[in-house]
Structure formats: C-alpha cells, structure tokens
Scaffold this motif. Structure first.
Motif: not given
Length: 265
Positions: A191-197, A209-226
């Motif tokens: 929410q506060t930073g911009v990431y490439d990856i 499967d804990a790593g799956l919990g943030l997929i939607d938020e990562i996709c919605a982040a600024v510039l959509t990091p890979k």
C-alpha cells in the motif's frame, strides 16, 4: 609570535664584582627570567652594584622557501606525481588496456560471486544444479545487470533466513529488497510502496496455501508487480495470475530476468 620575524628585548645585567654577563629576555611581550646560576649573583645585591641596561635587538624576517607551509602537502604531491608518471608511461593505448583489464577483473569477480551464490542456494535447498545450467544463468544475470539496478523487490516469507544466498545475489546486482514475514506486513508495504516484483513462499505454519491469500491485492497494487512463487514442494503448480513458480534457484533468477525484461520493455 610571527614565524617570519620577531623582536627580542634583552635585559643586560652586569655585576661589577664579576666579569660574567647575565641576560633576561623579553620574547613576544612576555619577560622570561631564567634562574641565575652564578654563585656571586644575589637578588639582594645593591642596584648600584648591578646596573641594568636595556638592549633591543630586532631580527629580520627569515627569507627563503617556506618549508613549513610546503611539508604538510608533500605526500599528496608525491602521489600526484606517481599517477602522472604512470599515465605518461602507459600512454593512451596502455591506459585503455589497463582500464579494460580492471573492468574484466571486476566482471570476473561478479561472475565468481554469482556462481558461488547459485551453488550455495542449491545446496541449501538440497537441489542439484548442473554446472552448465549454473553458468548459463550466471551469464544471463551479468548481461541483465542493468535491469536489476534500482529494481524494487518485495519478498514475502515467514523464514527469510532460508533465502539468504538468493537475497545476496539480488543485492549484489543492485536491487532494493524489502522483506515481509506475513501478509499483514506485506499488505502494508504494497500500500505504501511500488514494486517491480513480488517473491513469495506458499506454505506458512500450518497453512500450506498461505501464499495464495495476497494474489488479488498484489494484482491490484500500483503498476501490478510480477508475482513469482519460490516454493519447496516440487509438485506445486503455478497459480492463476502468478508470473511463475519454481523450486530451483537458477529457475528463480531466469523468471526474475524475464519479469524485469517485460517491465523495462
């Protein structure tokens, strides 16, 4: 007191009872009276027996090279002379050759560091990376170094100590890496930073499967990091919307280079 010149005022006191002459002197407006070593000299003597004469002597300023100003900078001048002599001796072609060799030494040092990092990471994960594959990713990382410089990476893992070799490689290539041990910290950083990856593990604690919990938020982040998953289970498949998933360190860096090339392209 000036270094180049000064005045001395001598107080000459001569005893009539002794042929010796005793001197006090005034230096820089302060009188300094040394101890009297003459046996016949007495502080109780009569002023008439010990007449006092003021003798003023002015010394001319010292003429010559100011060594006291030159000596402090002498070491620096010596080094400048050595460098200039070296440049003159090498000439234009020699200087270019010297710089080229220095560059090759630096590249060789980076190659050794990257190779050791990949080998060490594979050993810690109990994975065999063939020398051919290791050398291939090392060459690719060297060629793609400009992509890594100032690249922003968020690494989500509840046990970051297990990724130290990979982390060192990213930092040596010039990337900026932020760490997050759980989703809460990761969410705040997104929410506060911009990431490439974004690199993420999958299983945390009792949740495989804990790593799956943030997929939607990562996709919605600024510039959509890979999003790349770096997991321990070789049977895992790539989740939807993730850029890639792997268990091997060499494959991880191939994915990172691919992602950065797309980001920069």
């Amino acid at each position: 007191m000036s270094r180049r010149g000064y005045d001395r005022t001598f107080i000459c006191q001569q005893s009539r009872k002794s042929p010796r002459v005793y001197f006090d002197y005034v230096l820089n407006q302060q009188r300094v009276r040394p101890k009297c070593h003459a046996a016949k000299c007495s502080e109780r003597g009569n002023a008439m027996d010990h007449p006092t004469y003021d003798v003023h002597i002015t010394e001319a300023a010292h003429e010559g090279f100011p060594w006291h100003d030159f000596l402090p900078i002498l070491p620096s001048l010596i080094w400048v002379t050595i460098v200039l002599a070296l440049l003159f001796w090498l000439g234009d072609w020699g200087l270019k050759s010297f710089l080229s060799r220095a560059t090759k030494i630096g590249v060789a040092g980076l190659e050794i560091e990257l190779s050791a990092g990949i080998t060490g990471a594979a050993a810690e994960r109990h994975i065999d990376v063939p020398a051919k594959e290791r050398d291939r990713i090392v060459r690719r990382l060297e060629n793609a170094k400009s992509y890594f410089e100032r690249a922003r990476v968020l690494w989500i893992d509840d046990i970051p100590d297990g990724n130290q070799k990979e982390l060192q490689i990213l930092v040596s290539l010039g990337s900026i890496v932020d760490l997050a041990r759980d989703d809460e910290v990761a969410r705040e950083k997104l929410q506060t930073g911009v990431y490439d990856i974004v690199l993420s593990d999958m299983a945390r604690g009792d949740n495989p499967d804990a790593g799956l919990g943030l997929i939607d938020e990562i996709c919605a982040a600024v510039l959509t990091p890979k999003l790349i998953f770096y997991v321990g289970d070789p049977n895992r498949t790539r989740p939807t919307h993730a850029f890639g998933l792997t268990t091997k360190p060499d494959e991880l860096f191939h994915l990172i280079v691919d992602a950065l090339e797309r980001r920069r392209g």
